[in-house]
Enzyme design. Sequence first.
Site, mmCIF file in Angstrom:
data_model
loop_
_atom_site.group_PDB
_atom_site.id
_atom_site.type_symbol
_atom_site.label_atom_id
_atom_site.label_comp_id
_atom_site.label_asym_id
_atom_site.label_seq_id
_atom_site.Cartn_x
_atom_site.Cartn_y
_atom_site.Cartn_z
ATOM 1 N N ARG A 1 53.873 13.760 59.246
ATOM 2 C CA ARG A 1 54.617 13.953 60.489
ATOM 3 C C ARG A 1 53.695 14.379 61.614
ATOM 4 O O ARG A 1 53.728 13.826 62.728
ATOM 5 C CB ARG A 1 55.694 15.007 60.247
ATOM 6 C CG ARG A 1 56.536 15.441 61.440
ATOM 7 C CD ARG A 1 57.442 16.583 60.973
ATOM 8 N NE ARG A 1 58.474 16.969 61.911
ATOM 9 C CZ ARG A 1 58.379 17.963 62.775
ATOM 10 N NH1 ARG A 1 57.254 18.659 62.849
ATOM 11 N NH2 ARG A 1 59.396 18.268 63.575
ATOM 12 N N GLN B 1 65.222 13.747 63.269
ATOM 13 C CA GLN B 1 64.643 14.904 63.949
ATOM 14 C C GLN B 1 63.466 14.543 64.845
ATOM 15 O O GLN B 1 63.211 15.196 65.857
ATOM 16 C CB GLN B 1 64.182 15.920 62.891
ATOM 17 C CG GLN B 1 63.772 17.260 63.447
ATOM 18 C CD GLN B 1 62.936 18.041 62.450
ATOM 19 O OE1 GLN B 1 61.752 17.773 62.286
ATOM 20 N NE2 GLN B 1 63.555 18.997 61.779
ATOM 21 N N HIS C 1 60.325 15.609 70.048
ATOM 22 C CA HIS C 1 61.790 15.583 70.123
ATOM 23 C C HIS C 1 62.326 14.844 71.355
ATOM 24 O O HIS C 1 63.245 15.306 72.024
ATOM 25 C CB HIS C 1 62.343 17.006 70.075
ATOM 26 C CG HIS C 1 62.024 17.721 68.811
ATOM 27 N ND1 HIS C 1 62.521 17.328 67.587
ATOM 28 C CD2 HIS C 1 61.215 18.785 68.571
ATOM 29 C CE1 HIS C 1 62.039 18.138 66.652
ATOM 30 N NE2 HIS C 1 61.244 19.017 67.216
ATOM 31 N N GLN D 1 56.690 25.015 65.084
ATOM 32 C CA GLN D 1 55.459 25.009 65.867
ATOM 33 C C GLN D 1 55.648 25.837 67.131
ATOM 34 O O GLN D 1 56.694 25.792 67.781
ATOM 35 C CB GLN D 1 55.080 23.572 66.220
ATOM 36 C CG GLN D 1 53.713 23.441 66.867
ATOM 37 C CD GLN D 1 53.205 22.013 66.847
ATOM 38 O OE1 GLN D 1 53.760 21.154 66.159
ATOM 39 N NE2 GLN D 1 52.150 21.736 67.576
ATOM 40 N N SER E 1 63.213 22.977 63.912
ATOM 41 C CA SER E 1 62.330 21.813 63.949
ATOM 42 C C SER E 1 61.493 21.744 62.669
ATOM 43 O O SER E 1 62.035 21.547 61.581
ATOM 44 C CB SER E 1 61.456 21.860 65.210
ATOM 45 O OG SER E 1 60.646 20.717 65.312
ATOM 46 N N LEU E 2 60.182 21.930 62.770
ATOM 47 C CA LEU E 2 59.298 21.967 61.616
ATOM 48 C C LEU E 2 59.821 22.912 60.538
ATOM 49 O O LEU E 2 59.702 22.655 59.337
ATOM 50 C CB LEU E 2 57.908 22.411 62.076
ATOM 51 C CG LEU E 2 56.914 22.883 61.026
ATOM 52 C CD1 LEU E 2 56.498 21.739 60.131
ATOM 53 C CD2 LEU E 2 55.710 23.522 61.694
#
Length: 342
Positions: free
Chosen positions: A147, A280, A231, A40, A122-123
């Site tokens: 998510r 995560q 996060h 993202q 991340s994503l």
Amino acid sequence: MSFTIPAPGVPGVFEEEVARRDPAAEPPHTGSALAMFPGQGSQRPGMAQHLLARYPDSAGRVLRDAGRTLGVPLAEICVSGTAEQLAQTEITQPAVLAVGLATYEALRGEHGFTPAAVAGHSLGEYTALVAAGVLAPDDAVRLVLRRSTLMAEVGKRVVGAMSAVVGLSSARVEALCRQGGTPGVVEVANYNEEWQTVISGEFAAVTEVGRRAGDAGAERVVPLRVSAPFHCSLMREIEPEFAAALDRCSFADPRIPVLSSVTGTWVRSGAQARRLLRAQLAGPVRWLDVLHTARAAGLGPYVETGPGRVLSGFARHTVPEATVRSTNDTRHITALLRAGAH
């Protein structure tokens, strides 16, 4: 390229998995590409236009399939959607995932792109797991939708914020977050490169640590346009519900080596991949460690596979001797193919 997935470690505490990070403990994969999948923040209006124009069958199929799974016209959104549409977490995350998958499928299916290893920021870790055969594409799309929905719900309950701190070491930023007198939760969310660290938490606390960072000599403190404090421990409340979604999906062992942005080192099994996706949510992105592990393994070139060029910048700053390529548009894809970096 052939490889051997190391035997799974003892299942258990996430902190133990982080503690045993050791790039030198893995066999090297020399002279082959690392496919890096963005997360993202890489989205932009029209980000799939070049893919549908050049690869209407392969890339188009991936985008259409993802749209059917979501029940939205995702291909249309990724071509003509507005910045406001793409700023909604529930749209942003599936869209970035789908464009990353579409880019990879076009390069793999039509040009034989065969990376030695994959990693996702991340994503982007979901995209990497699909590329490695750990997750089915439909399951990845459903998980990312769940998510993003859960994260957005946290954003509605908490006045959160995120800021990038440029020009201070991560250790200095960590110390500023721990300093007394902070009005709320603030933690390091992203270790992106040596001199760029992202903080996340409650708005007042992030603002205060940003001020302290400026006083401590940071070159810049840049507030990020996000809808929730990703996060950090504020996301811990959604872990059980997301874990239930993870348990409904099958996770295979990787067919291509995967570097996790949760630990910064190799994913050894499908079971570990499942655990790391849960961790995560509230854990920091250790992208700097990913790049250090890739360098130690002899990987290269570094190919950002999907929208944007954020990861290309991190790679150039961290591994200056490496060749770095992006696939952000037709021009960059053409340069990648001409260079034979696959």
